[in-house]
Design a protein around this motif. Structure first.
Motif, PDB file in Angstrom:
ATOM      1  N   LYS A 115       0.833  -1.211   0.000  1.00 50.10           N
ATOM      2  CA  LYS A 115       0.000   0.000   0.000  1.00 50.10           C
ATOM      3  C   LYS A 115       0.867   1.261   0.000  1.00 50.10           C
ATOM      4  O   LYS A 115       0.488   2.262  -0.603  1.00 50.10           O
ATOM      5  N   TYR A 116       2.027   1.197   0.631  1.00 51.42           N
ATOM      6  CA  TYR A 116       2.899   2.382   0.629  1.00 51.42           C
ATOM      7  C   TYR A 116       3.386   2.685  -0.787  1.00 51.42           C
ATOM      8  O   TYR A 116       3.433   3.827  -1.225  1.00 51.42           O
ATOM      9  N   SER A 117       3.778   1.612  -1.480  1.00 58.44           N
ATOM     10  CA  SER A 117       4.249   1.791  -2.858  1.00 58.44           C
ATOM     11  C   SER A 117       3.162   2.404  -3.709  1.00 58.44           C
ATOM     12  O   SER A 117       3.390   3.358  -4.451  1.00 58.44           O
ATOM     13  N   ARG A 158       0.717   9.438  -5.609  1.00 61.51           N
ATOM     14  CA  ARG A 158       1.084  10.823  -5.321  1.00 61.51           C
ATOM     15  C   ARG A 158       2.071  11.349  -6.346  1.00 61.51           C
ATOM     16  O   ARG A 158       1.932  12.454  -6.853  1.00 61.51           O
ATOM     17  N   GLU A 200       5.638   9.249   6.224  1.00 64.31           N
ATOM     18  CA  GLU A 200       4.303   8.722   5.954  1.00 64.31           C
ATOM     19  C   GLU A 200       4.341   7.457   5.110  1.00 64.31           C
ATOM     20  O   GLU A 200       3.536   6.555   5.295  1.00 64.31           O
ATOM     21  N   LEU A 201       5.251   7.400   4.155  1.00 59.93           N
ATOM     22  CA  LEU A 201       5.147   6.366   3.134  1.00 59.93           C
ATOM     23  C   LEU A 201       6.372   5.472   3.037  1.00 59.93           C
ATOM     24  O   LEU A 201       6.613   4.875   2.002  1.00 59.93           O
ATOM     25  N   GLY A 223       8.018   5.436  -0.422  1.00 58.13           N
ATOM     26  CA  GLY A 223       7.251   5.698  -1.633  1.00 58.13           C
ATOM     27  C   GLY A 223       7.226   4.519  -2.577  1.00 58.13           C
ATOM     28  O   GLY A 223       7.252   3.366  -2.143  1.00 58.13           O
ATOM     29  N   TYR A 224       7.233   4.814  -3.860  1.00 58.06           N
ATOM     30  CA  TYR A 224       6.993   3.759  -4.840  1.00 58.06           C
ATOM     31  C   TYR A 224       8.101   2.735  -4.901  1.00 58.06           C
ATOM     32  O   TYR A 224       7.915   1.656  -5.433  1.00 58.06           O
ATOM     33  N   LEU A 260       0.473   4.100  -2.837  1.00 58.43           N
ATOM     34  CA  LEU A 260       0.164   5.491  -2.477  1.00 58.43           C
ATOM     35  C   LEU A 260       1.252   6.430  -2.975  1.00 58.43           C
ATOM     36  O   LEU A 260       0.970   7.505  -3.494  1.00 58.43           O
ATOM     37  N   GLY A 261       2.507   5.996  -2.819  1.00 59.16           N
ATOM     38  CA  GLY A 261       3.621   6.829  -3.283  1.00 59.16           C
ATOM     39  C   GLY A 261       3.555   7.032  -4.784  1.00 59.16           C
ATOM     40  O   GLY A 261       3.732   8.153  -5.268  1.00 59.16           O
ATOM     41  N   THR A 274       9.546   1.301  -2.247  1.00 62.49           N
ATOM     42  CA  THR A 274       9.684   0.664  -0.938  1.00 62.49           C
ATOM     43  C   THR A 274      10.173  -0.775  -1.048  1.00 62.49           C
ATOM     44  O   THR A 274      11.037  -1.210  -0.298  1.00 62.49           O
TER      45      THR A 274
END
Lengths: 388, 122, 244, 109
Positions: A146-148, A154, A244-245, A248-249, A150-151, A251
């Motif tokens: 989910k972090y990837s 964004r 937060e992440l 990002g993408y 979301l990153g 991760t």
């Protein structure tokens, strides 16, 4: 056929050389970034491996190579492996259209200091840069994290938002130079400052070089700001906002695959700095050399006997080589300055909030770029059709 | 044409070969794969991760992308216009007026988006 | 086979393969990515057709904007592999595939024969040695002239083509055939009129903002409508799909 | 290579038209076969692209730049279509959690 084949091989070697030059500049930039940030934050930075910590680069490379090849189980394998290449490719393709220096002649063959001399240069760069979103989206989605995701979301939203403002800010520059060709843009920026309004030349400012920034200052600010957002760097690095992440993408990436994301990011940064140099600061042309590249060539024609004797080249060929080296140095100096500014800003400004970032893109930069475009057009219109 | 396109294709080939070779070779040089259950899971900060993605994404992201497409078209029409503007302006002021009409109509669109709070992110 | 031919055929194979993957891949994410690839390949092909600005516009708009939206939507809906087979055997599927194949055959056939027919005329017009008298001469009566085609209704227009379709080259002498092949592509020098090198972008811009000015202004109205429509449909506050 | 084969492979306008026809038909096939509304939209984009190829090829072989100008209008229509079409798809997905084309029947009333 033989001649064509030779040309093809020489050009392929040239392309490979430029590619590896860009790729190997990346660790150098990383070193500058780490040492520079340490200097700004009153720390030491990497200083153990080699003189000034320079061999840290080699140590990092070794570390990248000897990492476990990790693939998350839930990942979409094919896309997971493709994403780093998709990130690297647009960065290299945009840099391909950048003219690094004047062409030079050796042994009757003329070589351009540019991978491809494309006649719609500036639009081509924007076209290919807009493909950079895919690498990020694919990386974020294929990691199944989910972090990837979301990153990636964004990052892509941010990139496309600032692309509009970036594209619009360039229109003013194209209006001024009437061409898409980057080499012609550089040619238009040689000589002293030349601003004519209603037949009157602005004499008092003629000590300035004829750079684009003096004609399009607002476009420069907008382009420069959008450059930070396009490269996902601080103060716009929300996609990687580690608080937060995680990262990002990328991760879920490690080892050399992660390194390729890094190369892509720094490649974009280099293209961005090179474009700023070309559009607003005269490109490879030396400032205050009135006649531009031709004058430099003439200077070297009378000062290149030492080189033509040692390498047994003709005088004009030696002069062309030295002209190329001069301009390359000039271009590297200008581009290096802007790369340093990128790093400098990163360690100076705090991070934006996401809503502030989007507001800046859509509600500040877009109206300003439209206003800049309108003002430039109106000025050109009234210069032609004076109502008074 | 070939002089411009061929180097791009060669560069694409160089980058692809570099990527494939680099990823393949580093998978050989690295230590043997040692997958553990925790390592295979999606990364999470210290707590056991959940393997499903049920995150809801705000519709704002799509709206941004949709607006981007429409403004991107505008920019694409502006590029050729900027190229010939000063040449055509010498003949008649029409080239100025036509783009002003175009821009005014699209600025209405921007105004609508703005007032319709489609650009608000809070 | 020249380099241009080689480029065309490799691009064509890539474009068709990626188009097939778009339709027959059960994972919509792959479909979207393959469509982006297909569009980029077509962009490269435009480049080989000397349409430089159109090529970069194609990549910017289609691959860089439209397909990014598609990829984003598909990824975020998290549409996984589709459960149903795309090509499950049934009379309806068979009929669909056959219909598409027929359409393809028809389009290729008309395109190929139509161009061969018209080109006979065009080749003569463009032949370097053509005189005014040559241009007046109809070609052998077998090949319909462009003017004749215009007058016929769409249904009748197929008739002369059907006649030719037996074997278009049948009644041509070997010499004539050789000349047609030789002139099959318009010689570079005759293309002129703005299609050479950079002139093409400038000419294109001039045409776009003088001849097509009405269409250009209509585009702004279309974009305005699209903006209003998209925002009204998709926004969360006050949109048509406000969920309370 | 035999001269016949060389002649067939030598690129002319016919080749571009044939390629465009094939791409268009693949797009039609996609519209007919797929149930996923987003993939159907993609197939329509593919068809529009095939038409663009025709325009550009005609522009070159007829030495008439108008064909290239038309591509811009096709592009605009494609972009507007994608924007509105996907906005509808997003709305449908939010309601039904599916983008199957059969759900679009329930949009009326």
């Amino acid at each position: 056929m033989g001649d064509g084949l030779l040309e093809f091989i020489v050009n392929t070697v040239k392309i490979a050389l430029i590619f590896f030059a860009v790729v190997s500049t990346v660790p150098l930039l990383v070193w500058v970034e780490r040492r520079g940030s340490a200097f700004m934050q009153n720390r030491l930075g990497p200083n153990r491996v080699g003189p000034l910590g320079l061999l840290q680069l080699a140590a990092d490379a070794v570390k990248f190579i000897f990492k476990e090849p990790f693939v998350p189980e839930a990942a979409d394998k094919a896309l997971y492996f493709m994403a780093p290449a998709l990130c690297l490719l647009p960065a290299m393709l945009t840099f391909a259209a950048i003219p690094l220096s004047t062409p030079f002649t050796v042994g009757g063959h003329t070589f351009k200091m540019q991978v491809t001399d494309i006649n719609v240069g500036i639009v081509y760069i924007f076209a290919v840069a807009s493909l950079g979103v895919y690498g990020i989206l694919v990386a974020g989605w294929s990691s199944s994290n989910k972090y990837s995701l979301l990153g990636a979301l964004r990052a892509s939203s941010q990139m496309i938002s600032y692309e509009v403002a970036m594209g619009l800010s360039i229109i003013g520059v194209i209006l001024k130079y009437k061409t898409f060709d980057l080499t012609k843009m550089i040619g238009a920026q040689t000589g002293p400052f030349n601003f004519t309004w209603q037949g009157h030349n602005f004499e008092p400012l003629s000590w300035l070089p004829n750079w684009g920034i003096f004609f399009q200052p607002v476009a420069f600010i907008l382009f420069f700001t959008a450059g930070f957002a396009e490269t996902n760097r601080l103060p716009f690095d929300l996609p990687e906002g580690e608080a937060e992440l995680v990262a990002g993408y990328h991760t879920e990436y490690g080892g050399f695959k992660f390194n390729m994301f890094f190369m892509g990011e720094y490649g974009h940064m280099m293209t961005s700095a090179a474009l700023i140099t070309i559009l607003f600061f005269g490109g490879y042309a030396l400032p205050w050399a009135g006649g531009g590249p031709v004058q430099v060539q003439e200077f070297w024609l009378s000062h290149s006997t030492w080189l033509s004797q040692t390498l047994s080249l003709s005088a004009s060929e030696a002069a062309s080589v030295l002209t190329m080296v001069t301009h390359l140095a000039c271009f590297s100096a200008k581009m290096g300055f802007f790369l340093f500014v990128y790093i400098w800003v990163r360690w100076t400004l705090p991070r934006f909030r996401y809503d502030q970032l989007m507001d800046l893109g859509w509600k500040t930069m877009l109206p300003w770029s439209l206003a800049n475009l309108g003002a430039t057009t109106a000025l050109m219109f009234f210069a032609r059709y004076n109502p008074l | 044409m070939i002089q411009q396109l061929a180097p791009i294709l060669v560069l694409i080939a160089v980058v692809v070969i570099f990527s494939v070779v680099a990823i393949f070779l580093t998978s050989l040089t690295g230590p043997k794969k040692n997958p553990t259950i925790a390592k295979q899971m999606p990364y999470e900060c210290g707590v056991p991760g959940i393997n499903v993605r049920t995150t809801k994404f705000p519709v704002k992201f799509y709206l941004t992308a949709i607006l981007f497409i429409l403004f991107d078209i505008e920019v694409i029409f502006l590029y050729p216009w900027a190229l010939v503007f000063s040449d055509l302006l010498k003949k008649s002021p029409f080239v100025f007026i036509e783009m002003m009409i175009f821009m005014v109509i699209l600025t209405f669109g921007l105004f609508y988006v703005w007032k319709g709070q489609a650009l608000d992110w809070d | 086979m020249t380099v241009e031919d080689l480029l065309f055929h490799s691009f064509a194979v890539m474009a068709v393969l990626s188009a097939l993957f778009v339709v027959f891949n059960r994972n919509p994410v792959y479909s979207a990515l393959f469509l982006a690839l297909c569009m980029s390949v077509l962009g490269a092909m435009f480049f080989t057709l000397n349409a430089y600005f159109v090529a970069v516009a194609q990549i910017t708009v289609y691959a860089g904007a439209v397909m990014v939206l598609f990829v984003m939507v598909v990824m975020l809906f998290d549409l996984k592999r589709e459960a149903e087979e795309i090509l499950k055997f049934s009379p309806v599927t068979l009929a669909k595939v056959l219909a598409a194949a027929l359409l393809c055959g028809f389009l290729v056939g008309t395109g190929w024969l139509g161009v061969t027919a018209v080109k006979g005329n065009l080749a003569l017009h463009l032949a370097p040695s053509a005189t005014a008298a040559d241009l007046e001469k109809p070609i052998d009566g077998k090949i319909p002239r462009m003017e004749e085609k215009k007058e016929t209704s769409p249904d009748e227009a197929r008739e002369p083509l059907a006649k030719v379709s037996g074997n278009p080259d049948e009644d041509l002498t070997a010499a004539e055939e050789a000349r047609l092949v030789e002139n099959a592509t318009v010689p570079e020098s005759r293309v002129g009129g703005g299609l050479e090198e950079f002139g093409s972008t400038v000419t294109l811009s001039r045409v776009l903002f003088s001849k097509f000015v009405f269409a250009f202004e209509a585009v702004s109205a279309l974009l305005l409508v699209a903006i209003v429509g998209a925002v009204a449909l998709a926004r969360s506050k006050g949109g048509t799909h406000h969920v309370s | 290579m035999s001269p016949e084969l060389a002649r067939v492979l030598h690129v002319s306008l016919n080749h571009y038209l044939a390629l465009s026809a094939i791409l268009f038909s693949v797009g039609v096939l996609g519209v007919l076969l797929r149930k996923n509304a987003i993939v159907i939209l993609m197939s329509i984009e593919l068809m529009l692209n095939a038409v663009n190829l025709d325009f550009v090829a005609f522009a070159k072989y007829n030495s008439n730049i108008d064909g290239q100008a038309m591509v811009f209008f096709v592009m605009t229509i494609a972009a507007a279509e994608a924007a509105v079409g996907l906005a509808i798809a997003v709305a449908v997905f939010k309601r039904f959690k599916e983008v199957n084309i059969s759900y679009f029947e329930k949009l009326k009333g």
